[in-house]
Design a protein around this motif. Structure first.
Motif, PDB file in Angstrom:
ATOM      1  N   UNK A 159       0.819  -1.216   0.000  1.00 59.52           N
ATOM      2  CA  UNK A 159       0.000   0.000   0.000  1.00 59.52           C
ATOM      3  C   UNK A 159       0.853   1.266   0.000  1.00 59.52           C
ATOM      4  N   UNK A 160       0.197   2.346  -0.374  1.00 53.90           N
ATOM      5  CA  UNK A 160       0.860   3.645  -0.456  1.00 53.90           C
ATOM      6  C   UNK A 160       1.398   4.115   0.881  1.00 53.90           C
ATOM      7  N   UNK A 161       0.806   3.640   1.984  1.00 54.01           N
ATOM      8  CA  UNK A 161       1.274   4.086   3.291  1.00 54.01           C
ATOM      9  C   UNK A 161       2.660   3.554   3.626  1.00 54.01           C
ATOM     10  N   UNK A 162       3.091   2.476   2.989  1.00 60.00           N
ATOM     11  CA  UNK A 162       4.456   1.989   3.179  1.00 60.00           C
ATOM     12  C   UNK A 162       5.410   2.506   2.110  1.00 60.00           C
ATOM     13  N   UNK A 163       4.903   2.792   0.926  1.00 58.18           N
ATOM     14  CA  UNK A 163       5.772   3.329  -0.115  1.00 58.18           C
ATOM     15  C   UNK A 163       6.052   4.815   0.081  1.00 58.18           C
ATOM     16  N   UNK A 164       5.096   5.567   0.608  1.00 55.47           N
ATOM     17  CA  UNK A 164       5.268   7.013   0.739  1.00 55.47           C
ATOM     18  C   UNK A 164       6.469   7.395   1.610  1.00 55.47           C
ATOM     19  N   UNK A 165       6.684   6.756   2.778  1.00 57.89           N
ATOM     20  CA  UNK A 165       7.863   7.118   3.570  1.00 57.89           C
ATOM     21  C   UNK A 165       9.185   6.852   2.855  1.00 57.89           C
ATOM     22  N   UNK A 166       9.215   5.834   2.003  1.00 53.67           N
ATOM     23  CA  UNK A 166      10.420   5.555   1.221  1.00 53.67           C
ATOM     24  C   UNK A 166      10.747   6.745   0.322  1.00 53.67           C
ATOM     25  N   UNK A 167       9.722   7.299  -0.306  1.00 52.29           N
ATOM     26  CA  UNK A 167       9.928   8.449  -1.185  1.00 52.29           C
ATOM     27  C   UNK A 167      10.277   9.704  -0.390  1.00 52.29           C
ATOM     28  N   UNK A 168       9.558   9.947   0.696  1.00 49.55           N
ATOM     29  CA  UNK A 168       9.782  11.159   1.500  1.00 49.55           C
ATOM     30  C   UNK A 168      11.189  11.218   2.075  1.00 49.55           C
ATOM     31  N   UNK A 169      11.706  10.074   2.488  1.00 50.62           N
ATOM     32  CA  UNK A 169      13.015  10.029   3.144  1.00 50.62           C
ATOM     33  C   UNK A 169      14.172   9.985   2.162  1.00 50.62           C
ATOM     34  N   UNK A 170      13.889   9.740   0.888  1.00 56.72           N
ATOM     35  CA  UNK A 170      14.958   9.552  -0.078  1.00 56.72           C
ATOM     36  C   UNK A 170      15.629   8.203   0.040  1.00 56.72           C
ATOM     37  N   UNK A 171      14.935   7.222   0.645  1.00 56.16           N
ATOM     38  CA  UNK A 171      15.527   5.899   0.828  1.00 56.16           C
ATOM     39  C   UNK A 171      15.730   5.169  -0.489  1.00 56.16           C
ATOM     40  N   UNK A 172      14.893   5.437  -1.490  1.00 58.76           N
ATOM     41  CA  UNK A 172      15.010   4.766  -2.781  1.00 58.76           C
ATOM     42  C   UNK A 172      14.437   5.662  -3.873  1.00 58.76           C
ATOM     43  N   UNK A 173      14.982   5.513  -5.050  1.00 54.20           N
ATOM     44  CA  UNK A 173      14.479   6.246  -6.219  1.00 54.20           C
ATOM     45  C   UNK A 173      13.874   5.305  -7.252  1.00 54.20           C
ATOM     46  N   UNK A 174      13.886   4.001  -6.951  1.00 46.86           N
ATOM     47  CA  UNK A 174      13.276   2.995  -7.812  1.00 46.86           C
ATOM     48  C   UNK A 174      12.379   2.130  -6.936  1.00 46.86           C
ATOM     49  N   UNK A 175      11.092   2.063  -7.263  1.00 43.23           N
ATOM     50  CA  UNK A 175      10.135   1.297  -6.482  1.00 43.23           C
ATOM     51  C   UNK A 175       9.770   0.013  -7.215  1.00 43.23           C
ATOM     52  N   UNK A 176       9.719  -1.085  -6.457  1.00 41.48           N
ATOM     53  CA  UNK A 176       9.529  -2.418  -7.034  1.00 41.48           C
ATOM     54  C   UNK A 176       8.321  -3.119  -6.400  1.00 41.48           C
ATOM     55  N   UNK A 177       7.121  -2.638  -6.638  1.00 33.32           N
ATOM     56  CA  UNK A 177       5.961  -3.291  -6.026  1.00 33.32           C
ATOM     57  C   UNK A 177       5.683  -4.651  -6.653  1.00 33.32           C
ATOM     58  N   UNK A 178       5.281  -5.602  -5.810  1.00 34.46           N
ATOM     59  CA  UNK A 178       4.745  -6.879  -6.279  1.00 34.46           C
ATOM     60  C   UNK A 178       3.227  -6.732  -6.256  1.00 34.46           C
ATOM     61  N   UNK A 179       2.609  -6.656  -7.415  1.00 34.93           N
ATOM     62  CA  UNK A 179       1.194  -6.271  -7.473  1.00 34.93           C
ATOM     63  C   UNK A 179       0.272  -7.260  -6.791  1.00 34.93           C
ATOM     64  N   UNK A 180       0.693  -8.511  -6.648  1.00 35.19           N
ATOM     65  CA  UNK A 180      -0.113  -9.491  -5.944  1.00 35.19           C
ATOM     66  C   UNK A 180       0.002  -9.404  -4.440  1.00 35.19           C
ATOM     67  N   UNK A 181       0.750  -8.446  -3.936  1.00 29.36           N
ATOM     68  CA  UNK A 181       0.925  -8.235  -2.503  1.00 29.36           C
ATOM     69  C   UNK A 181       0.652  -6.793  -2.103  1.00 29.36           C
ATOM     70  N   UNK A 182       0.966  -5.853  -2.982  1.00 34.15           N
ATOM     71  CA  UNK A 182       1.092  -4.450  -2.599  1.00 34.15           C
ATOM     72  C   UNK A 182      -0.226  -3.695  -2.514  1.00 34.15           C
ATOM     73  N   UNK A 183      -1.338  -4.353  -2.836  1.00 34.51           N
ATOM     74  CA  UNK A 183      -2.632  -3.684  -2.804  1.00 34.51           C
ATOM     75  C   UNK A 183      -3.374  -3.752  -4.113  1.00 34.51           C
ATOM     76  N   UNK A 184      -2.724  -4.279  -5.146  1.00 36.03           N
ATOM     77  CA  UNK A 184      -3.386  -4.432  -6.435  1.00 36.03           C
ATOM     78  C   UNK A 184      -2.995  -3.355  -7.423  1.00 36.03           C
ATOM     79  N   UNK A 185      -3.636  -3.392  -8.582  1.00 37.55           N
ATOM     80  CA  UNK A 185      -3.288  -2.504  -9.692  1.00 37.55           C
ATOM     81  C   UNK A 185      -3.618  -1.055  -9.368  1.00 37.55           C
ATOM     82  N   UNK A 186      -4.817  -0.798  -8.845  1.00 37.65           N
ATOM     83  CA  UNK A 186      -5.245   0.590  -8.614  1.00 37.65           C
ATOM     84  C   UNK A 186      -4.411   1.256  -7.533  1.00 37.65           C
TER      85      UNK A 186
END
Length: 410
Positions: A264-291
């Motif tokens: 979900x976006x609530x776990x990806x957003x802190x990664x972006x805010x902190x500068x922890x990563x510039x490439x995101x690798x979601x697994x769509x069957x786990x991360x909350x789906x396509x939308x």
């Protein structure tokens, strides 16, 4: 049109099992007979227990609902049990079911899923692959052989791939982050050198670690790899320590990638805010789906970050990744796994051609699932989809990692 019936198939890819020990496929049918397929990439409990979770999520939040109501159904699952926070198993269950809803919606409208997500942004999608053993290679020796890895890399480049992933550092231990052994650092450098010498500038190197190091250990290893200019340093520390990962990103001159274990976006957003990563690798069957991952892609745009959907599963999740990738402007590439079983399970309906994937034009996910084949390979083992080991890092003899799901040995 209402969601009516759910079937779950747990299928086991034949040895050597690239893509994990089993894949959890879900089949939804509406009251007017439209069938949608999804895949749940959820592995923290066994498949029998996970089937019960999937059934509960469907019955509680989705059955009798229109497949169009994805936002509402997501909020129900996300808030279930008075939580309103990401739950790995519940979101894994919902993700596969959500993918099936999109498959239904595309079929109902006679349009591919990407057309419902804002249309075609990318005419073709850059694919990347792990380096897997060639037929002449020893499965036991491959994971610690820079020479065999280089031969596999040359084969991949000959097939059109322009990005190659490998993860020689090991071990993947449940003890949390550890300091890499000098043998592991030396082997990682040897892998990078052998592969770079073999392919030159024709392919990017993608260095995987699966969150196994301490912050200091990740920095130490990453700095040793810098001369080979990998495109990314994947999940260098455990995924729950975002600020520590940001320290790695600031100290190492290789882009950091992460996301396969986030949801979900609530776990990806802190990664972006902190500068922890510039490439995101979601697994769509786990991360909350396509939308939900379409939303994450939009967040990533704001931070000038890119998306590289992850795959260590079956071809239904891969199809979902491709539709998301087709629709977003900040796509880097998509992971792919080419095995006969992957191809046969969707009857060759999507393929990699010369290192790229063409977005499917058929309705829904654009795949035809061989249900008989899936049912003919039931999972009968006791292991999880992927497993970590209990033993600590071996600083004397060195370490090895056998591709996530080692082949059975007689």
């Amino acid at each position: 049109m209402k969601l009516q019936d759910l079937e779950i198939i747990v299928t086991a890819p034949p040895a050597p099992g690239w893509g994990g020990r089993y894949w959890i496929l879900v089949k939804l049918t509406t009251d007017d007979g439209i069938v949608g397929w999804g895949e749940c990439y959820a592995a923290s409990v066994g498949p029998t227990a996970m089937q019960a979770v999937i059934e509960d999520v469907f019955a509680r939040h989705m059955q009798g609902q229109s497949p169009e109501d994805i936002e509402l159904m997501f909020r129900r699952a996300y808030s279930s049990g008075f939580t309103q926070r990401p739950d790995l198993s519940v979101m894994g269950a919902f993700s596969g079911l959500e993918i099936a809803c999109w498959d239904i919606l595309g079929k109902a409208r006679n349009r591919p899923v990407w057309a419902l997500l804002g249309g075609r942004m990318n005419d073709r999608i850059r694919a990347y692959t792990y380096l897997y053993p060639l037929p002449q290679h020893s499965l036991a020796d491959f994971w610690t052989s820079p020479e065999m890895a280089a031969e596999a890399a040359v084969d991949c480049v000959a097939r059109g791939y322009t990005a190659l992933k490998f993860d020689p550092a090991g071990p993947y231990t449940l003890r949390g982050g550890h300091m890499p052994g000098m043998r592991d650092i030396a082997m990682s450098v040897a892998f990078c050198k052998a592969i770079r010498d073999a392919v030159g500038g024709s392919a990017d190197l993608l260095f995987g670690t699966h969150g196994q190091f301490t912050t200091a250990g990740a920095i130490r290893l990453g700095q040793a790899l810098e001369p080979f200019s990998p495109l990314w340093f994947e999940e260098p520390i455990p995924p729950d320590a975002v600020e520590e990962m940001a320290k790695v990103a600031r100290a190492v001159r290789i882009p950091v990638a992460t996301g396969e274990r986030l949801t979900t976006k609530s776990e990806f957003a802190p990664v972006l805010r902190s500068g922890a990563a510039t490439i995101l690798q979601p697994a769509l069957g786990r991360a909350g789906g396509i939308w939900e991952m379409k939303k994450v892609a939009a967040l990533a745009e704001v931070y000038n970050a890119q998306m590289a959907p992850h795959l260590y599963a079956g071809p239904i999740e891969w199809a979902a990744n491709i539709h998301l990738a087709t629709s977003i402007p900040n796509l880097l590439m998509c992971e792919t796994i080419e095995t006969p079983f992957h191809d046969q399970l969707i009857k060759g309906s999507i393929r990699v051609e010369n290192g790229f994937i063409r977005p499917p034009e058929a309705p829904g996910l654009g795949i035809e699932v061989d249900e008989d084949l899936a049912r003919a390979h039931p999972y009968t083992g006791t292991g999880l989809h992927l497993e970590m080991r209990e033993e600590p890092c071996d600083y004397v003899e060195g370490n090895a990692f056998e591709g996530g799901a080692p082949a059975p040995r007689n």
